[in-house]
Design an enzyme around this catalytic site. Structure first.
Site, PDB file in Angstrom:
ATOM      1  N   PRO A   2     -37.762  17.647  12.976  1.00  0.00           N
ATOM      2  CA  PRO A   2     -38.609  17.905  14.131  1.00  0.00           C
ATOM      3  C   PRO A   2     -39.832  17.015  14.298  1.00  0.00           C
ATOM      4  O   PRO A   2     -40.853  17.229  13.660  1.00  0.00           O
ATOM      5  CB  PRO A   2     -39.043  19.360  13.924  1.00  0.00           C
ATOM      6  N   GLU A   3     -39.737  16.049  15.148  1.00  0.00           N
ATOM      7  CA  GLU A   3     -40.907  15.396  15.711  1.00  0.00           C
ATOM      8  C   GLU A   3     -40.922  15.774  17.194  1.00  0.00           C
ATOM      9  O   GLU A   3     -40.155  16.645  17.608  1.00  0.00           O
ATOM     10  CB  GLU A   3     -40.849  13.878  15.487  1.00  0.00           C
ATOM     11  N   LYS A  61     -45.954  18.947  17.845  1.00  0.00           N
ATOM     12  CA  LYS A  61     -44.804  19.525  17.163  1.00  0.00           C
ATOM     13  C   LYS A  61     -44.885  21.045  17.097  1.00  0.00           C
ATOM     14  O   LYS A  61     -44.077  21.672  16.416  1.00  0.00           O
ATOM     15  CB  LYS A  61     -44.690  18.932  15.757  1.00  0.00           C
ATOM     16  N   ARG A 296     -44.521   9.058   0.886  1.00  0.00           N
ATOM     17  CA  ARG A 296     -43.292   8.954   1.657  1.00  0.00           C
ATOM     18  C   ARG A 296     -42.961   7.487   1.828  1.00  0.00           C
ATOM     19  O   ARG A 296     -43.187   6.732   0.909  1.00  0.00           O
ATOM     20  CB  ARG A 296     -43.400   9.712   2.978  1.00  0.00           C
TER      21      ARG A 296
END
Length: 308
Positions: A2-3, A61, A296
């Site tokens: 989900p972006e 979001k 990340r």
DNA sequence: AGATCGACCTGCCCGC
DNA sequence: TGCGGGCAGGTCGATC
């Protein structure tokens, strides 16, 4: 998944299939999923029944259902003042609308709303970074802190927990020149700024990498070394790539199903750099590389996006 | 005030 | 086959 484009796909699905329906019962099986809801799971289960969903709204979001007729507010409160049921999907959250829930609850089911017509809305979340919360809607001066946007800018009514989230890059009322000025003041790198939801919301790791590749800007480029026009280019590319993703994600929810699996349509075909380590840059043919970034990764073309 | 780091979770894939 | 490590679309709160 989900972006912004994925959450917007979910919002549109909720608007089509959930708005106008009345909640008959709520089951919140996960205390963790209710950790940001005052009163926790028990309070949600107690308060949601009888509420009618009046709208599905998104910023960045975050997505929420506005509710009317929430009984625990008491008769003194007008129905329109009832709150919002806020969702954040975290890394793995899904909202699934089903008319026939079937027998076995899905794996990782965190909460289920049952409507008076017996259909259900399931909140499923494997990694449990997502949550749902009952929250008050409050008027805000404008999108986000420092949201100086100047005189005459219309405020927004937001859940309290969303008040610090800036307007997103697909918000038609976003003041882009003002955003460029705010970004320019930051003493950090461009990718960090892109991911900072208090500057502009909606961009996550995938679309940040894609936007920077399109704009030919290295993710570690210091803001201080960037011309405003270059910052603007990055923001425009981020909006563009999310708009294109949204078009493809939008096709995948049909029937009574709010698709949170837009990955299938968009990913393989259109991503230039994200997850493409070792592949060829679609523009120049150089080898795409992956860099460690804040626990990340960043993906980029070392030739198109020169290191600072 | 602004920036950075670690925490919060489960699951999958890889290499040993 | 089993196990450890690394990695995955995000945000928040504590620290500097």
């Amino acid at each position: 998944m989900p972006e912004l484009p994925e959450v917007e796909t979910v919002r549109a699905g909720l608007e089509a299939h959930v708005v106008g329906r009345r909640i008959a019962a709520a089951t919140v099986g996960s205390t963790r999923a209710a950790r940001r809801s005052l009163g926790g799971a028990a309070h949600l289960e107690q308060v949601l029944p009888d509420a009618v969903v009046t709208a599905a709204v998104r910023r960045g979001k975050f997505v929420w259902l506005t509710l009317a007729g929430e009984p625990s507010r008491g008769p003194a409160e007008p129905a329109e003042s009832a709150g919002a049921l806020l969702f954040h999907l975290g890394m793995s959250g899904q909202l699934l609308v089903r008319q026939d829930p079937g027998e076995a609850p899905p794996r990782h089911l965190a909460a289920r709303l049952t409507f008076t017509d017996d259909g259900v809305l399931d909140f499923v979340d494997q990694r449990t970074f997502g949550y749902l919360a009952l929250d008050a809607l409050v008027p805000t001066a404008d999108g986000g802190p420092g949201g100086d946007a100047g005189a005459g800018s219309a405020g927004a009514v937001l859940p309290v927990q969303v008040a610090h989230i800036a307007r997103d890059l697909l918000d038609p009322t976003l003041d882009v020149p003002a955003l460029v000025r705010r970004v320019k003041l930051r003493r950090t790198t461009i990718k960090r700024a892109l991911l900072d939801q208090t500057l502009a919301s909606g961009v996550g790791n995938i679309y940040a990498d894609e936007a920077l590749w399109r704009a030919r800007v290295h993710p570690e480029r210091p803001i201080a070394a960037m011309a405003p026009v270059t910052i603007r280019r990055v923001l425009d590319q981020a909006a563009d790539v999310m708009r294109q993703a949204l078009v493809q994600g939008g096709t995948s929810f049909d029937a009574l199903y709010v698709n949170v699996n837009g990955a299938s349509g968009y990913f393989d075909r259109s991503l230039a750099v994200y997850g493409q380590e070792g592949r060829d840059c679609p523009r120049c043919g150089s080898r795409i590389v992956r860099l460690a970034f804040a626990n990340r990764s960043s993906h980029l073309c070392p030739r198109c996006q020169r290191a600072p």
